[in-house]
Motif scaffolding. Structure first.
Motif, PDB file in Angstrom:
ATOM      1  N   TYR A  75       5.007  -8.425  -9.433  1.00 56.99           N
ATOM      2  CA  TYR A  75       3.975  -7.617  -8.786  1.00 56.99           C
ATOM      3  C   TYR A  75       3.601  -8.166  -7.406  1.00 56.99           C
ATOM      4  O   TYR A  75       3.021  -7.455  -6.600  1.00 56.99           O
ATOM      5  N   GLY A 125       2.882  -7.658  -1.648  1.00 56.86           N
ATOM      6  CA  GLY A 125       2.007  -7.440  -2.794  1.00 56.86           C
ATOM      7  C   GLY A 125       0.600  -7.908  -2.504  1.00 56.86           C
ATOM      8  O   GLY A 125      -0.030  -7.423  -1.551  1.00 56.86           O
ATOM      9  N   GLY A 159       9.780  -0.912  -4.084  1.00 51.77           N
ATOM     10  CA  GLY A 159       8.480  -0.647  -4.689  1.00 51.77           C
ATOM     11  C   GLY A 159       7.535  -0.122  -3.628  1.00 51.77           C
ATOM     12  O   GLY A 159       7.946   0.209  -2.513  1.00 51.77           O
ATOM     13  N   ASP A 160       6.260  -0.083  -3.954  1.00 56.64           N
ATOM     14  CA  ASP A 160       5.247   0.409  -3.019  1.00 56.64           C
ATOM     15  C   ASP A 160       4.203  -0.676  -2.824  1.00 56.64           C
ATOM     16  O   ASP A 160       3.274  -0.817  -3.615  1.00 56.64           O
ATOM     17  N   ALA A 161       4.382  -1.487  -1.775  1.00 53.21           N
ATOM     18  CA  ALA A 161       3.480  -2.617  -1.548  1.00 53.21           C
ATOM     19  C   ALA A 161       3.376  -2.913  -0.059  1.00 53.21           C
ATOM     20  O   ALA A 161       4.282  -2.604   0.720  1.00 53.21           O
ATOM     21  N   ALA A 168      -4.614  -3.639  -8.557  1.00 46.59           N
ATOM     22  CA  ALA A 168      -3.919  -2.701  -9.453  1.00 46.59           C
ATOM     23  C   ALA A 168      -2.539  -2.429  -8.872  1.00 46.59           C
ATOM     24  O   ALA A 168      -2.229  -1.323  -8.425  1.00 46.59           O
ATOM     25  N   PRO A 169      -1.673  -3.448  -8.833  1.00 51.58           N
ATOM     26  CA  PRO A 169      -0.394  -3.334  -8.124  1.00 51.58           C
ATOM     27  C   PRO A 169       0.638  -2.510  -8.870  1.00 51.58           C
ATOM     28  O   PRO A 169       0.576  -2.350 -10.092  1.00 51.58           O
ATOM     29  N   GLN A 170       1.593  -2.001  -8.115  1.00 55.55           N
ATOM     30  CA  GLN A 170       2.765  -1.362  -8.706  1.00 55.55           C
ATOM     31  C   GLN A 170       3.889  -2.391  -8.814  1.00 55.55           C
ATOM     32  O   GLN A 170       3.945  -3.356  -8.046  1.00 55.55           O
ATOM     33  N   GLU A 171       4.779  -2.154  -9.745  1.00 56.13           N
ATOM     34  CA  GLU A 171       5.857  -3.111  -9.991  1.00 56.13           C
ATOM     35  C   GLU A 171       6.847  -3.137  -8.830  1.00 56.13           C
ATOM     36  O   GLU A 171       7.188  -2.107  -8.247  1.00 56.13           O
ATOM     37  N   LYS A 173      11.765  -8.590 -11.761  1.00 53.43           N
ATOM     38  CA  LYS A 173      10.595  -7.727 -11.630  1.00 53.43           C
ATOM     39  C   LYS A 173       9.350  -8.582 -11.445  1.00 53.43           C
ATOM     40  O   LYS A 173       9.209  -9.630 -12.064  1.00 53.43           O
ATOM     41  N   ARG A 194      -0.117  -8.304 -13.870  1.00 56.46           N
ATOM     42  CA  ARG A 194      -1.050  -7.311 -13.326  1.00 56.46           C
ATOM     43  C   ARG A 194      -2.490  -7.695 -13.635  1.00 56.46           C
ATOM     44  O   ARG A 194      -3.426  -7.023 -13.211  1.00 56.46           O
ATOM     45  N   LYS A 206       5.250  -1.700   5.014  1.00 60.65           N
ATOM     46  CA  LYS A 206       5.377  -1.508   3.570  1.00 60.65           C
ATOM     47  C   LYS A 206       6.831  -1.674   3.115  1.00 60.65           C
ATOM     48  O   LYS A 206       7.766  -1.622   3.915  1.00 60.65           O
TER      49      LYS A 206
END
Length: 293
Positions: free
Chosen positions: A190, A141, A260-262, A175-178, A188, A225, A273
């Motif tokens: 970030y 993250g 997730g996407d981080a 502006a992270p995704q969960e 959950k 966030r 990633k």
């Protein structure tokens, strides 16, 4: 002398006059009548390849550089009986802070030669493309993005400042995704930092309970966030109050999966990633500790 030979694996561009310090360490060892071989890295991966070829418990490997160099040597020596010691001379040398190894070359060499060898536990992280061992932490993250954003040329010349600047840019554009963290229960967040050691970014202790000697990870989660709230959490890390802050979580585990996407960093270097799986690898490395540690 309990070792028949010392192999000094050094990164000559680690920072702070590294090459001069490596040569000084080499001379200190030779003046003690110790057989020493110095191997200098030229590119990423060299330290790991050098270390992989050394499989002898009577040879001491001294890694001279920063946390990236240490990580490579760890990945080369893991699961062997060959002991590893360190000489701090990199951008941050978090492992040196963890082990309480001084910057003074004479004292660090003395610890390497006289210190206690102890078996330590490592982390192993894998995604869809690769896997790697780490000794300090995996950051997913915010700090993964900060490491991803470090300009290689700026890192070469500005060292720690390059990380600070990237961290500021990352925070401004945050502006992270969960993320979903699968442990005994699904959580959950970030951002996540999975710690095998207590020190982080220098002497800050993001996981004060973590230890190289303990067979588990301590995980710190940021569940916000908000740039302002994240800034306060970062301040909390600096003053040691982050664990009790709102929108955080802190727990112990031996394995977990994060989707997730981080971006992901391990031991201060970019890994890749998510999704990733992280597991504890017990008794994976012989590491030299100071006699008083």
């Amino acid at each position: 002398m309990k070792y028949k030979k010392v192999v000094l694996i050094g990164n000559p561009i680690a920072g702070g006059g590294a090459l001069k310090k490596i040569k000084k360490a080499e001379n200190i060892l030779k003046n003690k009548g110790i057989s020493v071989e110095t191997l200098l890295t030229k590119k990423k991966g060299d330290a790991q390849e050098f270390a992989k070829k050394i499989k002898n418990r009577e040879i001491l490997v001294i890694a001279a550089g920063g946390d990236g160099t240490y990580n490579e040597v760890v990945n080369g020596l893991a699961f062997s009986e060959t002991p590893m010691a360190i000489l701090p001379m990199g951008t941050t040398s978090v492992l040196a802070k963890e082990l309480k190894i001084p910057d003074n070359i004479e004292k660090a060499v003395d610890i390497a030669l006289r210190g206690n060898v102890q078996r330590v536990h490592l982390g192993r992280i894998k995604n869809q493309e690769k896997q790697r061992l780490f000794i300090l932490m995996a950051g997913i993250g915010f700090d993964g993005m900060a490491v991803f954003g470090v300009d290689s040329e700026k890192k070469k010349y500005f060292k720690k400042i390059a990380y600070i600047l990237s961290g500021i840019r990352t925070l401004i554009n945050y502006a992270p995704q969960e993320l979903k963290i699968y442990d005994s229960a699904t959580k959950k967040a970030y951002s996540a930092v999975i710690c095998k050691a207590s020190c982080y970014g220098g002497s800050f202790r993001i996981a004060p309970d973590a230890s190289l000697k303990k067979p588990n990870f301590y995980v710190f989660l940021s569940k916000t966030r908000s740039k302002l709230e994240l800034s306060l959490q970062i301040l909390g890390v600096i003053i040691g109050k982050h664990i009790k802050m709102m929108n955080t979580d802190y727990f112990k585990t031996e394995a977990l999966k994060i989707t997730g996407d981080a971006h992901v960093q391990i031991d201060g270097d970019y890994f890749g990633k998510t999704p990733v799986e992280v597991e504890l690898i017990r008794d994976a490395l012989n590491l030299v500790f100071p006699e008083y540690n």
